[in-house]
Design a protein around this motif. Sequence first.
Motif, PDB file in Angstrom:
ATOM      1  N   VAL A 155      -7.646  49.480  42.500  1.00 31.03           N
ATOM      2  CA  VAL A 155      -6.656  50.203  41.701  1.00 31.03           C
ATOM      3  C   VAL A 155      -5.245  49.811  42.134  1.00 31.03           C
ATOM      4  N   SER A 156      -4.413  49.424  41.169  1.00 30.72           N
ATOM      5  CA  SER A 156      -3.027  49.074  41.480  1.00 30.72           C
ATOM      6  C   SER A 156      -2.067  50.220  41.184  1.00 30.72           C
ATOM      7  N   GLN A 157      -2.314  50.965  40.095  1.00 33.23           N
ATOM      8  CA  GLN A 157      -1.481  52.108  39.720  1.00 33.23           C
ATOM      9  C   GLN A 157      -2.330  53.115  38.944  1.00 33.23           C
ATOM     10  N   LEU A 158      -1.864  54.365  38.945  1.00 38.44           N
ATOM     11  CA  LEU A 158      -2.554  55.442  38.236  1.00 38.44           C
ATOM     12  C   LEU A 158      -1.562  56.184  37.341  1.00 38.44           C
ATOM     13  N   VAL A 159      -2.015  56.553  36.150  1.00 39.37           N
ATOM     14  CA  VAL A 159      -1.208  57.386  35.257  1.00 39.37           C
ATOM     15  C   VAL A 159      -2.088  58.541  34.785  1.00 39.37           C
ATOM     16  N   TYR A 160      -1.647  59.765  35.072  1.00 39.27           N
ATOM     17  CA  TYR A 160      -2.375  60.974  34.682  1.00 39.27           C
ATOM     18  C   TYR A 160      -1.672  61.633  33.497  1.00 39.27           C
ATOM     19  N   PHE A 161      -2.397  61.801  32.385  1.00 40.34           N
ATOM     20  CA  PHE A 161      -1.891  62.525  31.223  1.00 40.34           C
ATOM     21  C   PHE A 161      -2.422  63.960  31.270  1.00 40.34           C
ATOM     22  N   ASP A 162      -1.632  64.891  31.798  1.00 36.37           N
ATOM     23  CA  ASP A 162      -2.055  66.287  31.949  1.00 36.37           C
ATOM     24  C   ASP A 162      -3.481  66.344  32.483  1.00 36.37           C
ATOM     25  N   ALA A 163      -3.699  65.623  33.579  1.00 34.76           N
ATOM     26  CA  ALA A 163      -5.063  65.381  34.060  1.00 34.76           C
ATOM     27  C   ALA A 163      -5.273  65.692  35.538  1.00 34.76           C
ATOM     28  N   ALA A 164      -4.201  65.896  36.306  1.00 36.09           N
ATOM     29  CA  ALA A 164      -4.346  66.081  37.754  1.00 36.09           C
ATOM     30  C   ALA A 164      -4.561  67.555  38.084  1.00 36.09           C
ATOM     31  N   TYR A 165      -5.798  67.991  37.888  1.00 36.16           N
ATOM     32  CA  TYR A 165      -6.188  69.375  38.142  1.00 36.16           C
ATOM     33  C   TYR A 165      -7.567  69.399  38.806  1.00 36.16           C
ATOM     34  N   ILE A 168       1.937  63.158  34.695  1.00 35.00           N
ATOM     35  CA  ILE A 168       2.660  63.832  33.617  1.00 35.00           C
ATOM     36  C   ILE A 168       1.946  65.143  33.289  1.00 35.00           C
ATOM     37  N   TYR A 169       2.674  66.237  33.416  1.00 33.89           N
ATOM     38  CA  TYR A 169       2.105  67.564  33.173  1.00 33.89           C
ATOM     39  C   TYR A 169       2.727  68.207  31.931  1.00 33.89           C
ATOM     40  N   ASN A 170       1.904  68.953  31.211  1.00 31.14           N
ATOM     41  CA  ASN A 170       2.394  69.880  30.202  1.00 31.14           C
ATOM     42  C   ASN A 170       2.523  71.244  30.875  1.00 31.14           C
ATOM     43  N   VAL A 171       3.703  71.841  30.805  1.00 31.99           N
ATOM     44  CA  VAL A 171       3.947  73.137  31.435  1.00 31.99           C
ATOM     45  C   VAL A 171       4.071  74.205  30.353  1.00 31.99           C
ATOM     46  N   VAL A 172       3.237  75.222  30.429  1.00 34.57           N
ATOM     47  CA  VAL A 172       3.227  76.310  29.444  1.00 34.57           C
ATOM     48  C   VAL A 172       4.119  77.441  29.941  1.00 34.57           C
ATOM     49  N   ASP A 173       5.146  77.778  29.160  1.00 33.82           N
ATOM     50  CA  ASP A 173       6.107  78.806  29.568  1.00 33.82           C
ATOM     51  C   ASP A 173       5.755  80.196  29.057  1.00 33.82           C
ATOM     52  N   SER A 174       5.152  80.287  27.856  1.00 36.46           N
ATOM     53  CA  SER A 174       4.791  81.586  27.298  1.00 36.46           C
ATOM     54  C   SER A 174       3.727  81.384  26.221  1.00 36.46           C
ATOM     55  N   GLU A 211       7.274  66.862  34.490  1.00 39.18           N
ATOM     56  CA  GLU A 211       6.832  68.118  33.896  1.00 39.18           C
ATOM     57  C   GLU A 211       7.496  68.282  32.525  1.00 39.18           C
ATOM     58  N   LEU A 212       6.675  68.409  31.505  1.00 44.18           N
ATOM     59  CA  LEU A 212       7.166  68.520  30.137  1.00 44.18           C
ATOM     60  C   LEU A 212       6.977  69.950  29.635  1.00 44.18           C
ATOM     61  N   HIS A 213       8.069  70.617  29.314  1.00 45.31           N
ATOM     62  CA  HIS A 213       8.021  71.961  28.748  1.00 45.31           C
ATOM     63  C   HIS A 213       8.086  71.852  27.222  1.00 45.31           C
ATOM     64  N   GLY A 214       7.341  72.715  26.546  1.00 42.87           N
ATOM     65  CA  GLY A 214       7.337  72.679  25.088  1.00 42.87           C
ATOM     66  C   GLY A 214       6.499  71.562  24.519  1.00 42.87           C
ATOM     67  N   VAL A 225      -0.054  65.176  25.705  1.00 43.67           N
ATOM     68  CA  VAL A 225       1.354  64.875  25.979  1.00 43.67           C
ATOM     69  C   VAL A 225       1.799  63.548  25.378  1.00 43.67           C
ATOM     70  N   PHE A 226       0.870  62.600  25.254  1.00 45.01           N
ATOM     71  CA  PHE A 226       1.249  61.286  24.739  1.00 45.01           C
ATOM     72  C   PHE A 226       1.511  61.319  23.235  1.00 45.01           C
ATOM     73  N   TYR A 227       1.147  62.406  22.568  1.00 43.12           N
ATOM     74  CA  TYR A 227       1.490  62.584  21.156  1.00 43.12           C
ATOM     75  C   TYR A 227       2.647  63.570  21.007  1.00 43.12           C
ATOM     76  N   SER A 228       2.574  64.695  21.699  1.00 45.18           N
ATOM     77  CA  SER A 228       3.591  65.728  21.516  1.00 45.18           C
ATOM     78  C   SER A 228       4.929  65.349  22.141  1.00 45.18           C
ATOM     79  N   SER A 229       4.908  64.483  23.153  1.00 42.21           N
ATOM     80  CA  SER A 229       6.145  64.034  23.814  1.00 42.21           C
ATOM     81  C   SER A 229       6.114  62.517  23.955  1.00 42.21           C
ATOM     82  N   GLU A 230       5.839  61.852  22.850  1.00 43.80           N
ATOM     83  CA  GLU A 230       5.600  60.405  22.875  1.00 43.80           C
ATOM     84  C   GLU A 230       6.775  59.621  23.469  1.00 43.80           C
ATOM     85  N   THR A 231       8.003  59.946  23.078  1.00 43.89           N
ATOM     86  CA  THR A 231       9.164  59.194  23.557  1.00 43.89           C
ATOM     87  C   THR A 231       9.325  59.311  25.067  1.00 43.89           C
TER      88      THR A 231
END
Length: 236
Positions: free
Chosen positions: A57-67, A156-162, A210-213, A218-224
């Motif tokens: 493994v050279s690099q790792l990318v977690y899409f709301d996956a490190a739990y 990359i995390y999705n953070v739920v505020d409410s 950490e992505l709020h909202g 995450v790769f669709y809702s916060s694509e940019t």
Amino acid sequence: RGYGASSRPPSGYDLATRVADDKAVLDSLGLGPVILVGHSIAGDELTAFAGTYPDRVSQLVYFDAAYDHSWAGHLGRYFPQQPMTAADSASPAAVQAYTLRTFGMNIPEAQLRAIARYAPSGHLLADVTPASIDSQVLAGCGHPDYTRVHAPALVIYNVVDSAPPFFPRWTGFDSAQRDSARRFTAGLQVWSGAERAKLRSGLRGARVLELHGSNHYVFYSSETEVERAMREFLRE
């Protein structure tokens, strides 16, 4: 194993076997050190594979996956029921619209076609994967040991505020559904907050976004934001 076009044997859904499956695929393709990118429960395999085979493994990318997903099943009992109608299951596009309207997740149509069977008319018939396999995956997911991971990681995390932003149908919920939604959200916040702290403690040096909202996809809702973070990380 058990998903999409893969075979569905009755066993082998524990984490150790899934990691062995990953290694077998890489070996069969003749691939050396690779960049592993995983979404959701695939994070279990990223962590375990990188810890077991650090030279692969050279690099790792977690899409709301490190739990630690062994707790995920406990939260599901509080999720408010929002059943599909006949119109919701009339076609892959209708199913996609239902998941977006109900969960706020723009699930790719290709994924929906891969995980379900549809009639010639396009009507949803059934899931490809039996619920028993999903249960075995959750039961065998193990516990992530981030201290064994030495590859650079972007997490990359999705953070739920409410609750209201998390449930697109919130304005149409009755009091019982709103109560369930609040209980689910509260449990999710406690669990995910503890998991983010665990990641930072164990996987020192990881780049955490950490992505709020956003939402779980995450790769669709916060694509940019996700694309920018990945490009910067993978250039290093």
